[in-house]
Each structure stands twice: as C-alpha cells, then as structure tokens.
Scaffold this motif. Structure first.
Motif, PDB file in Angstrom:
ATOM      1  N   MET A  18      -2.605 -10.364 -25.054  1.00 58.93           N
ATOM      2  CA  MET A  18      -3.479 -11.474 -24.717  1.00 58.93           C
ATOM      3  C   MET A  18      -3.564 -11.598 -23.204  1.00 58.93           C
ATOM      4  N   THR A  19      -4.707 -11.280 -22.659  1.00 61.61           N
ATOM      5  CA  THR A  19      -4.922 -11.452 -21.227  1.00 61.61           C
ATOM      6  C   THR A  19      -6.233 -12.154 -21.017  1.00 61.61           C
ATOM      7  N   GLU A  20      -6.363 -12.786 -19.900  1.00 60.79           N
ATOM      8  CA  GLU A  20      -7.605 -13.465 -19.571  1.00 60.79           C
ATOM      9  C   GLU A  20      -8.081 -12.937 -18.237  1.00 60.79           C
ATOM     10  N   SER A  21      -9.003 -11.968 -18.296  1.00 55.88           N
ATOM     11  CA  SER A  21      -9.585 -11.386 -17.084  1.00 55.88           C
ATOM     12  C   SER A  21      -8.514 -10.949 -16.089  1.00 55.88           C
ATOM     13  N   GLY A  22      -7.505 -10.248 -16.616  1.00 55.44           N
ATOM     14  CA  GLY A  22      -6.502  -9.714 -15.712  1.00 55.44           C
ATOM     15  C   GLY A  22      -5.276 -10.588 -15.562  1.00 55.44           C
ATOM     16  N   TYR A  23      -5.250 -11.716 -16.226  1.00 50.35           N
ATOM     17  CA  TYR A  23      -4.113 -12.619 -16.101  1.00 50.35           C
ATOM     18  C   TYR A  23      -3.312 -12.572 -17.385  1.00 50.35           C
ATOM     19  N   ALA A  24      -2.111 -12.042 -17.327  1.00 50.46           N
ATOM     20  CA  ALA A  24      -1.308 -11.874 -18.537  1.00 50.46           C
ATOM     21  C   ALA A  24      -0.929 -13.224 -19.122  1.00 50.46           C
ATOM     22  N   SER A  25      -1.061 -13.353 -20.423  1.00 44.72           N
ATOM     23  CA  SER A  25      -0.750 -14.600 -21.089  1.00 44.72           C
ATOM     24  C   SER A  25       0.749 -14.849 -21.090  1.00 44.72           C
ATOM     25  N   ALA A  26       1.116 -16.095 -20.943  1.00 43.75           N
ATOM     26  CA  ALA A  26       2.530 -16.448 -20.963  1.00 43.75           C
ATOM     27  C   ALA A  26       3.137 -16.262 -22.345  1.00 43.75           C
ATOM     28  N   THR A  27       2.292 -16.154 -23.371  1.00 41.92           N
ATOM     29  CA  THR A  27       2.795 -15.985 -24.731  1.00 41.92           C
ATOM     30  C   THR A  27       3.138 -14.537 -25.034  1.00 41.92           C
ATOM     31  N   SER A  28       2.752 -13.603 -24.161  1.00 41.76           N
ATOM     32  CA  SER A  28       3.013 -12.195 -24.401  1.00 41.76           C
ATOM     33  C   SER A  28       4.468 -11.875 -24.092  1.00 41.76           C
ATOM     34  N   SER A  29       5.087 -11.066 -24.946  1.00 42.47           N
ATOM     35  CA  SER A  29       6.446 -10.633 -24.679  1.00 42.47           C
ATOM     36  C   SER A  29       6.428  -9.495 -23.674  1.00 42.47           C
ATOM     37  N   GLU A  35       1.708  -1.712 -18.322  1.00 45.66           N
ATOM     38  CA  GLU A  35       2.532  -1.332 -17.186  1.00 45.66           C
ATOM     39  C   GLU A  35       2.005  -1.929 -15.879  1.00 45.66           C
ATOM     40  N   VAL A  36       0.705  -2.204 -15.816  1.00 48.19           N
ATOM     41  CA  VAL A  36       0.116  -2.798 -14.631  1.00 48.19           C
ATOM     42  C   VAL A  36      -0.582  -4.086 -15.038  1.00 48.19           C
ATOM     43  N   VAL A  37      -0.221  -5.175 -14.402  1.00 51.64           N
ATOM     44  CA  VAL A  37      -0.834  -6.476 -14.691  1.00 51.64           C
ATOM     45  C   VAL A  37      -1.344  -7.066 -13.389  1.00 51.64           C
ATOM     46  N   PHE A  38      -2.605  -7.481 -13.379  1.00 47.38           N
ATOM     47  CA  PHE A  38      -3.187  -8.099 -12.198  1.00 47.38           C
ATOM     48  C   PHE A  38      -3.365  -9.592 -12.443  1.00 47.38           C
ATOM     49  N   SER A  39      -2.921 -10.402 -11.513  1.00 47.36           N
ATOM     50  CA  SER A  39      -3.257 -11.816 -11.575  1.00 47.36           C
ATOM     51  C   SER A  39      -4.721 -11.970 -11.170  1.00 47.36           C
ATOM     52  N   LYS A  40      -5.299 -13.100 -11.461  1.00 48.81           N
ATOM     53  CA  LYS A  40      -6.702 -13.330 -11.087  1.00 48.81           C
ATOM     54  C   LYS A  40      -6.923 -13.241  -9.576  1.00 48.81           C
ATOM     55  N   PRO A  41      -6.064 -13.875  -8.772  1.00 49.37           N
ATOM     56  CA  PRO A  41      -6.267 -13.749  -7.317  1.00 49.37           C
ATOM     57  C   PRO A  41      -6.134 -12.299  -6.839  1.00 49.37           C
ATOM     58  N   HIS A  42      -5.184 -11.549  -7.416  1.00 48.15           N
ATOM     59  CA  HIS A  42      -5.016 -10.150  -7.022  1.00 48.15           C
ATOM     60  C   HIS A  42      -6.248  -9.333  -7.409  1.00 48.15           C
ATOM     61  N   LEU A  43      -6.788  -9.607  -8.590  1.00 44.13           N
ATOM     62  CA  LEU A  43      -7.966  -8.883  -9.052  1.00 44.13           C
ATOM     63  C   LEU A  43      -9.159  -9.155  -8.136  1.00 44.13           C
TER      64      LEU A  43
END
Length: 301
Positions: A18-29, A35-43
């Motif tokens: 579960m991601t929202e436009s590059g922002y990993a969901s807090a519910t994800s284990s 392996e690569v996760v971008f925050s919205k500001p980073h994206l």
C-alpha cells in the motif's frame, strides 16, 4: 534507411504493497516494503532534478539507483529509442536492463516481426514474453474468453490481455522498477507526466523521454539506424493491437489512432490497479447473483 512517417485471470491481491504516490503506508510491514521507497517530498525533488537531464543521464541514474530494473515495451518508437540508448551506455553486463514484452496475442504481424529484429540487433538484452494466462494463440484466447472480447467487455479484455500479464511479469521476475515509453507530447493523461512515478502497488515507473517530442524521437531513430515497426511508414504513429489501432492523418495527435472515436487513451497498464480490482469485484458480484438466481429457479420435472 527510409523513415517516412505519414501522417484464468488472476484477481489482484488486496494485500499488495500500500503506497500513495511514492509514500509507503504505515500499515505495511517491513517485509512488504519495496527495496526503494520515496517519500512525497523526495519524489517531487527528484522530478525537479531529473526533468532537466538528457534521457541518457536519466537512464544512468536509474541503473545505478534502482534495483530490479526492467524495461516494459511494445516496441513503439520511444521504447526503441530507450533500448538503443541503453545498449550504448558503458555499463557491465550485470547492469544490462532486460525487456518485458506483453504479447496480447492480437499484435500486428509487423510488430512480431520487429521483435525478432530487435533480438538480433540487441542480443545482450533478454526479452521476457508474457501472454494472457492459459493461452498461447489468438484462437485459444477466443475459445477461452469468447469472440471479440474487446468489443463485448473492454475492461475485461484489458485485464486478461494486458494488466494481469503485466502484474504476473512483475511478480515472476521480482520487478521493482520499470522504464516506460510514455511522453508528455503524446497527449491525453500523459500531458502532465512526471519523469518518475510510483504506482499504488509501490512499483517505480520511470519515463526517461517524458520531455521529448515525436519529432525528436523520430529523428533519433533515423540518425541511429534503429529498427522500427514497418507500419510507421504506412500512416501509423502509435501501434497497439490490430483491432484498436488505425493510421492517422499528418496533423493528428500521435496516439489519435489508438481506440479512435472513444474517450479511452490508455490500455489499463498505466491506470490505477484499484480501478481493475473494483471492476473484477463487481464482475464477481454479478456472477454470484446469476448463480444464486439459477439455483433458486424451480426445477421442471
């Protein structure tokens, strides 16, 4: 070189990342995160930087930054340019980007012939072919799904011929990031395309030629003697399935020949996965209602 351009389906797993436009969901284990996760500001920052780079520099960035990187293409012009650019980068063999080709079983013969030529021209790039589940030919597809499914149920056709095979390829090959051939100048929903995107499953999509025009792509093909689809010399500008692709006039948009006369501009691969998940859930609900109605019908002795 002449270049005369005239004018059983798998239901999506709701437990996908579960991601929202590059922002990993807090519910994800931790096990579910890519392996690569971008925050919205980073994206946003990356897109501001990458949009000023040449496609070759974007490709170099991708190769050195993104693990499990593949190219998805139906061997349209932009995909061919990307493939040629990759072949000319000075990189070791382990970093060569393999190709994913979705054979819908409804491609033009010219497209399939092009695939063979591409294999010979770029022998280092493995081409992984994925077809609709449980079918190898158009005849088998029609037997399984009925004749002209694209007319009877366009959404279902997109799912079984394109979206499900794409998702299967990502899973089977452990794909984390893909290079696509989309560009802003193609119009439609692509007009505001970013160089790098993250879809709702966490898949990273990079559009290295997002800033290029059709003329720039065409000129690169000509200058570098890149093999291309013969249909492009017969009035086509963008080539998909034979049943939904037509030639276009010289002054028409590049993708005007795709799904001509319809509001549709995408085949589903680049639409939100949830759209197809909702569609399949609705389809299953209707099937259950039909089965219940049949079960409640009195038997005739």
């Amino acid at each position: 070189m002449s270049l005369h351009f005239s004018s059983d389906s798998e239901v999506p797993n709701t437990k996908d990342i579960m991601t929202e436009s590059g922002y990993a969901s807090a519910t994800s284990s931790d096990d579910e995160l890519p392996e690569v996760v971008f925050s919205k500001p980073h994206l946003r920052f990356l897109n501001r930087q990458l949009q000023f780079l040449e496609p070759q520099d974007i490709l170099k960035w991708c190769i050195t930054t993104l693990p499990h990187l593949y190219q998805t293409t139906a061997f349209g012009l932009t995909g061919l340019v990307t493939l040629d650019m990759l072949s000319k980068l000075d990189i070791p063999r382990p970093q060569v980007v393999d190709v994913i080709f979705l054979d819908t079983l409804h491609h033009f013969p010219e497209t399939l012939s092009l695939v063979d030529r591409v294999r010979k021209t770029y022998p280092l790039n493995n081409i992984h072919v994925f077809k609709p589940a449980g079918t190898e030919t158009a005849e088998e597809f029609a037997k399984k799904h009925g004749d002209r499914l694209w007319e009877r149920d366009e959404q279902l056709y997109d799912w079984v011929a394109k979206v499900e095979p794409a998702r299967r390829s990502y899973r089977d090959l452990n794909v984390h990031a893909v290079l696509t051939g989309r560009r802003r100048s193609q119009g439609g929903k692509r007009g505001e395309l970013d160089v790098i995107e993250v879809d709702e499953t966490g898949l990273i999509k990079i559009n290295p030629l997002a800033n290029w025009t059709f003329d720039q792509v065409k000129q690169y093909i000509k200058d570098n003697n890149v093999p291309y689809n013969e249909l492009l010399d017969r009035g086509y500008k963008s080539v998909g399935d034979w049943h939904s692709t037509q030639p276009v006039a010289a002054d028409e948009d590049e993708r005007a020949g795709r799904w001509k006369g319809q509001e549709k501009t995408e085949c589903g691969i680049h639409n939100p996965l949830s759209k197809f998940g909702q569609y399949l859930q609705e389809l299953e609900r209707k099937r259950e209602e039909q089965a219940l109605a049949q079960a409640l019908q009195p038997t005739v002795s």
